[in-house]
Each structure stands twice: as structure tokens, then as C-alpha cells.
Design a protein around this motif. Structure first.
Motif, PDB file in Angstrom:
ATOM      1  N   LYS A  31      19.869  51.969 114.652  1.00 61.67           N
ATOM      2  CA  LYS A  31      18.687  52.123 113.801  1.00 61.67           C
ATOM      3  C   LYS A  31      17.609  51.140 114.247  1.00 61.67           C
ATOM      4  CE  LYS A  31      20.717  54.922 110.712  1.00 61.67           C
ATOM      5  NZ  LYS A  31      20.271  56.292 110.407  1.00 61.67           N
ATOM      6  N   ASP A  32      16.365  51.571 114.158  1.00 58.18           N
ATOM      7  CA  ASP A  32      15.233  50.727 114.536  1.00 58.18           C
ATOM      8  C   ASP A  32      14.212  50.772 113.405  1.00 58.18           C
ATOM      9  OD1 ASP A  32      13.587  49.120 116.009  1.00 58.18           O
ATOM     10  OD2 ASP A  32      13.391  50.487 117.713  1.00 58.18           O
ATOM     11  N   ASP A  33      13.538  49.655 113.160  1.00 63.26           N
ATOM     12  CA  ASP A  33      12.556  49.626 112.066  1.00 63.26           C
ATOM     13  C   ASP A  33      11.240  50.231 112.525  1.00 63.26           C
ATOM     14  OD1 ASP A  33      10.441  47.013 112.284  1.00 63.26           O
ATOM     15  OD2 ASP A  33      12.182  47.022 113.609  1.00 63.26           O
ATOM     16  N   LEU A  34      10.560  50.906 111.596  1.00 72.19           N
ATOM     17  CA  LEU A  34       9.346  51.648 111.924  1.00 72.19           C
ATOM     18  C   LEU A  34       8.216  50.748 112.406  1.00 72.19           C
ATOM     19  CD1 LEU A  34       9.273  54.217 108.965  1.00 72.19           C
ATOM     20  CD2 LEU A  34      10.052  54.591 111.308  1.00 72.19           C
ATOM     21  N   ALA A  35       8.098  49.557 111.851  1.00 72.32           N
ATOM     22  CA  ALA A  35       6.963  48.696 112.185  1.00 72.32           C
ATOM     23  C   ALA A  35       6.985  48.277 113.646  1.00 72.32           C
ATOM     24  CB  ALA A  35       6.949  47.463 111.275  1.00 72.32           C
ATOM     25  N   THR A  36       8.141  47.834 114.158  1.00 79.25           N
ATOM     26  CA  THR A  36       8.183  47.391 115.549  1.00 79.25           C
ATOM     27  C   THR A  36       8.303  48.573 116.512  1.00 79.25           C
ATOM     28  OG1 THR A  36      10.594  47.021 115.553  1.00 79.25           O
ATOM     29  CG2 THR A  36       9.188  45.172 114.923  1.00 79.25           C
ATOM     30  N   LYS A  77      15.616  42.843 121.792  1.00 81.80           N
ATOM     31  CA  LYS A  77      15.550  43.607 120.546  1.00 81.80           C
ATOM     32  C   LYS A  77      16.874  44.303 120.234  1.00 81.80           C
ATOM     33  CE  LYS A  77      12.730  46.973 118.060  1.00 81.80           C
ATOM     34  NZ  LYS A  77      11.682  48.005 118.133  1.00 81.80           N
ATOM     35  N   ASP A  78      17.739  44.479 121.240  1.00 86.30           N
ATOM     36  CA  ASP A  78      19.053  45.078 121.004  1.00 86.30           C
ATOM     37  C   ASP A  78      19.773  44.387 119.849  1.00 86.30           C
ATOM     38  OD1 ASP A  78      18.500  46.627 123.191  1.00 86.30           O
ATOM     39  OD2 ASP A  78      20.059  45.775 124.482  1.00 86.30           O
ATOM     40  N   ILE A  79      19.623  43.068 119.768  1.00 86.86           N
ATOM     41  CA  ILE A  79      20.293  42.304 118.709  1.00 86.86           C
ATOM     42  C   ILE A  79      19.786  42.735 117.341  1.00 86.86           C
ATOM     43  CG2 ILE A  79      20.564  39.998 117.699  1.00 86.86           C
ATOM     44  CD1 ILE A  79      20.485  38.907 120.579  1.00 86.86           C
ATOM     45  N   LEU A  80      18.463  42.875 117.215  1.00 84.72           N
ATOM     46  CA  LEU A  80      17.899  43.296 115.932  1.00 84.72           C
ATOM     47  C   LEU A  80      18.328  44.720 115.590  1.00 84.72           C
ATOM     48  CD1 LEU A  80      14.268  41.853 116.014  1.00 84.72           C
ATOM     49  CD2 LEU A  80      16.358  40.832 115.100  1.00 84.72           C
ATOM     50  N   TYR A  82      21.052  46.185 116.422  1.00 84.22           N
ATOM     51  CA  TYR A  82      22.446  46.120 115.979  1.00 84.22           C
ATOM     52  C   TYR A  82      22.527  45.602 114.539  1.00 84.22           C
ATOM     53  CZ  TYR A  82      27.457  45.119 115.999  1.00 84.22           C
ATOM     54  OH  TYR A  82      28.803  45.085 115.701  1.00 84.22           O
ATOM     55  N   CYS A  83      21.752  44.552 114.226  1.00 85.69           N
ATOM     56  CA  CYS A  83      21.760  44.017 112.858  1.00 85.69           C
ATOM     57  C   CYS A  83      21.252  45.054 111.864  1.00 85.69           C
ATOM     58  CB  CYS A  83      20.897  42.759 112.787  1.00 85.69           C
ATOM     59  SG  CYS A  83      21.566  41.318 113.653  1.00 85.69           S
ATOM     60  N   ILE A  84      20.141  45.723 112.208  1.00 92.52           N
ATOM     61  CA  ILE A  84      19.595  46.762 111.332  1.00 92.52           C
ATOM     62  C   ILE A  84      20.625  47.865 111.100  1.00 92.52           C
ATOM     63  CG2 ILE A  84      17.844  48.587 111.153  1.00 92.52           C
ATOM     64  CD1 ILE A  84      15.988  46.725 112.821  1.00 92.52           C
ATOM     65  N   SER A  85      21.306  48.281 112.153  1.00 92.89           N
ATOM     66  CA  SER A  85      22.292  49.359 112.056  1.00 92.89           C
ATOM     67  C   SER A  85      23.424  48.987 111.118  1.00 92.89           C
ATOM     68  CB  SER A  85      22.850  49.679 113.447  1.00 92.89           C
ATOM     69  OG  SER A  85      21.815  49.962 114.366  1.00 92.89           O
ATOM     70  N   VAL A 188      13.415  52.979 108.554  1.00 93.95           N
ATOM     71  CA  VAL A 188      14.082  52.951 109.855  1.00 93.95           C
ATOM     72  C   VAL A 188      14.239  54.373 110.378  1.00 93.95           C
ATOM     73  CG1 VAL A 188      15.363  50.850 109.263  1.00 93.95           C
ATOM     74  CG2 VAL A 188      16.416  53.086 108.853  1.00 93.95           C
ATOM     75  N   LEU A 189      14.491  54.480 111.669  1.00 92.58           N
ATOM     76  CA  LEU A 189      14.818  55.750 112.299  1.00 92.58           C
ATOM     77  C   LEU A 189      16.053  55.576 113.179  1.00 92.58           C
ATOM     78  CD1 LEU A 189      11.347  57.175 113.435  1.00 92.58           C
ATOM     79  CD2 LEU A 189      12.813  58.066 111.610  1.00 92.58           C
ATOM     80  N   THR A 190      16.789  56.662 113.343  1.00 83.21           N
ATOM     81  CA  THR A 190      17.965  56.649 114.208  1.00 83.21           C
ATOM     82  C   THR A 190      17.552  56.777 115.668  1.00 83.21           C
ATOM     83  OG1 THR A 190      19.263  57.701 112.455  1.00 83.21           O
ATOM     84  CG2 THR A 190      20.174  57.784 114.681  1.00 83.21           C
TER      85      THR A 190
END
Length: 342
Positions: A31-36, A77-80, A82-85, A188-190
Motif C-alpha cells: 500500500k502507498d499513501d496518496l499524498a506521496t 520509500k520501500d520501508i514506508l 511496508y509499514c503502511i501495508s 492509500v492505494l494498492t
């Protein structure tokens, strides 16, 4: 869809499984956040980048200030992600989540298709330091709130213990309140898992933009100038255009095809809506089915679930379905059950 594993220039799938669909069920989806995804926050440089970045678009203002170790990169950003997911998976299963996570370093490396060698762990530590040191000042709205604020991409991190060989085992990460608000609002988006196989920073950034803007549209068209600005690339327009043409020729962006159009435009088209001559369009899902999907999985990205389901249908040999809607809803029930059992 192009075969993403043959002659594509992608990173190898370092941790393959016998059944990728089963892997999708048991692991939290990226998952990734929409803002970034919308705005350039991360450096696309593969070398230490110590520039102060300023970005302004419409009503959004962003300043990104590096630490002595340089700006956080798109690979950091992979770390973020993973945390978001992990946090979204927890929210979807009804668990209480907090800004501080305790993670197994090995799991993080495997989930993001990184090497689990000694160098892999060292690069992970370097990424934590850049993420914590990079400072953001912005008025981007997250979770329905627009607040001009300054923060680090992660607030803090620590290695909790090491094995006898000195390798990190567990890490504790506290993400920023700004990012946590976005997660709580499920903004977030997948992402496709093949995102982590994209080798070049610009490919990752362009994929994010395509994923964010295409949505349910038949396609998305953007000028080269605007794409250059939104990507955060430091390349001159001439060089950037050449890189985009190389990306078009390689044709391995997960889920999307790119076409250069007259007027210095780039057109992104979801691969799933491209119907080749002689091929059937695939299962048709009614508006009612999508409404039922939202009721069945509140807070989930139902279009991301649809993309997963269609991808599995293709890999299964495109079998005939008496009731595509029932099949899709059944797939969602399995995903929710498996996620709740984590």
C-alpha cells in the motif's frame, strides 16, 4: 500484458513462491499513501543527494531538506510502503494500530524484494537514517486536515536486538503523525508487487503517478512538462523525454502501457482494459457488484481488489464464469478472512 520476467530489465524476483496468488492472500498487499504518490517527496538520484528541493503545484507547497547523509530516495520509500501495508492490514482486520511498529528486518527485506545478505541489512540501516534525517515542510492535506508542518518521514527508529553474527533482527519504527493520519483515513492505494522489481528510480516514480491518476479511467494523458515536474526528476526536459521514450520501448511498467502522443504528451493506459483482436474483454462486473464489494470490504481499495482478481483470472487460463460478480465477491471474502487470521 508483456511478460515482466523476460528481457525486461527488471530486478529478479528474489523470493519467489510456488503460488503467487497464495502469497497475495497471506501477505499484506503493498500500500502507498496518496499524498506521496501525487507529489515528489523522494529523491530519484542513485547517489547522495544533498539538494534542498522545493515544489509548488496548485495550492500545494513542499520543501524537502536533506540530512548530512542526503535525501531519502524512492528506494528508501520501500520501508514506508511496508509499514503502511502492515498498518492497513491491521485496520482492515479490526485491530488497534499505533504509529510505532516492531518489524522483523528479514520480513521487510523479503516483502520488498531486497537481498537478505549482509549488504542488504546495511542498506536497510542506511535507508532508515535517510528517512529519519530528511525533513519535510508542507501544507499537503492528509486525513482531511490541511496543516502546514515540518516533520521527518519517520520520527525515530532503533535496532532492538542483533543475532550473534551482528545482523539486525528486529527494528522499531515510529512513523510521522502526518503519515499516520493518512493511514487512519485509509488514503492509500494498492501497488503491484512488481513495483519492487522496478530497477530505475524514475520507473518507480512514473508507476506511482500512473497508479494514482489512472484510477478507473480508460487512460490518463499528461504533458511532458507537467510529468517532469510531478516526477521530481532533476533531468532537463530533453533528457527526461528520452528516458520516457526508453521506458515506452522497454514496456515493463506493471499494469500500464505508455504511448507518446502529438503535442509533447504522454498517454497512460491500464493494461487490463486493452483488448487485443480476437480476445474476450474479460469478466464484466456490474455497478451493483462494486457497491456490494464496498459494503463487504469497507475501507478497502475495491479497485485494487478487482485488479488482483482479474490478474488471477488471467493466470488461471481465463476460465468461463457463470457469475463473475459472485466469483469476485467470493474472492473478497477469502481475502478478508485470510487478512483477519494474520
Amino acid at each position: 500484458m508483456a511478460d515482466l520476467s523476460i528481457g525486461s530489465g527488471l530486478l529478479p524476483d528474489r523470493h519467489p513462491t510456488g503460488d503467487f496468488f497464495v502469497c497475495d492472500i497471506f501477505d499484506a498487499l503493498p500500500k502507498d499513501d496518496l499524498a506521496t504518490m501525487e507529489h515528489p517527496i523522494f529523491s530519484l538520484s542513485t547517489r547522495p543527494d544533498k539538494r534542498i528541493l522545493s515544489y509548488s503545484h496548485n495550492d500545494v507547497e513542499i520543501t524537502v531538506t536533506p540530512s548530512v547523509r542526503g535525501l531519502a530516495t524512492i528506494h528508501d520509500k520501500d520501508i514506508l510502503i511496508y509499514c503502511i501495508s502492515q498498518l492497513i492490514a491491521g485496520l482492515n482486520s479490526g485491530r488497534v494500530v499505533a504509529r510505532t511498529l516492531v518489524l522483523r528486518a528479514h520480513d521487510l527485506l523479503v516483502a520488498t524484494n531486497r537481498e537478505t545478505s549482509g549488504d542488504g541489512y546495511k542498506r536497510l540501516r542506511d535507508a532508515f537514517e535517510r528517512l529519519a534525517g530528511t525533513r519535510i515542510t508542507t501544507n499537503i492535506e492528509t486525513g482531511g486536515r490541511e496543516v502546514t508542518t515540518g516533520f521527518g518521514l519517520i520520527e525515530s527508529w532503533q535496532i532492538e536486538r542483533r543475532s550473534k553474527g551482528g545482523r539486525m533482527v528486529n527494528v522499531q519504527v515510529t512513523i510521522s503523525d502526518w503519515l499516520f493520519r493518512a493511514i487512519q483515513a485509509k488514503s492509500v492505494l494498492t501497488l503491484s508487487r512488481d513495483y519492487f522489481r522496478l530497477r530505475k528510480p524514475l520507473e518507480r516514480r512514473v508507476y506511482e503517478l500512473a497508479r494514482k491518476h489512472c484510477g478507473r479511467q480508460a487512460g490518463w494523458t499528461i504533458s511532458v512538462d507537467t510529468l517532469l515536474k510531478k516526477s521530481g526528476s532533476a533531468s532537463p526536459r530533453r533528457v527526461f523525454r528520452k528516458m520516457m521514450r526508453d521506458m515506452i520501448a522497454a514496456d515493463h511498467l506493471p499494469g500500464y502501457q505508455i504511448e507518446e502522443q502529438p503535442g509533447d504528451l504522454m498517454r497512460f493506459t491500464p493494461r487490463d482494459v486493452v483488448v487485443e483482436p480476437g480476445q474476450e474483454a474479460g469478466p464484466i462486473l456490474s455497478t451493483r457488484t462494486m457497491e456490494q464489494a464496498r459494503d463487504l470490504a469497507p475501507g478497502w481499495d475495491v479497485y485494487g481488489l478487482e485488479a488482483e482478481w482479474r490478474s488471477y483470472w488471467h493466470r488461471s487460463g481465463r476460465p468461463a464464469l457463470r457469475s463473475p460478480g459472485a466469483a469476485f465477491l467470493g474472492f473478497i471474502k477469502v481475502r478478508i478472512t485470510q487478512d483477519a487470521g494474520r
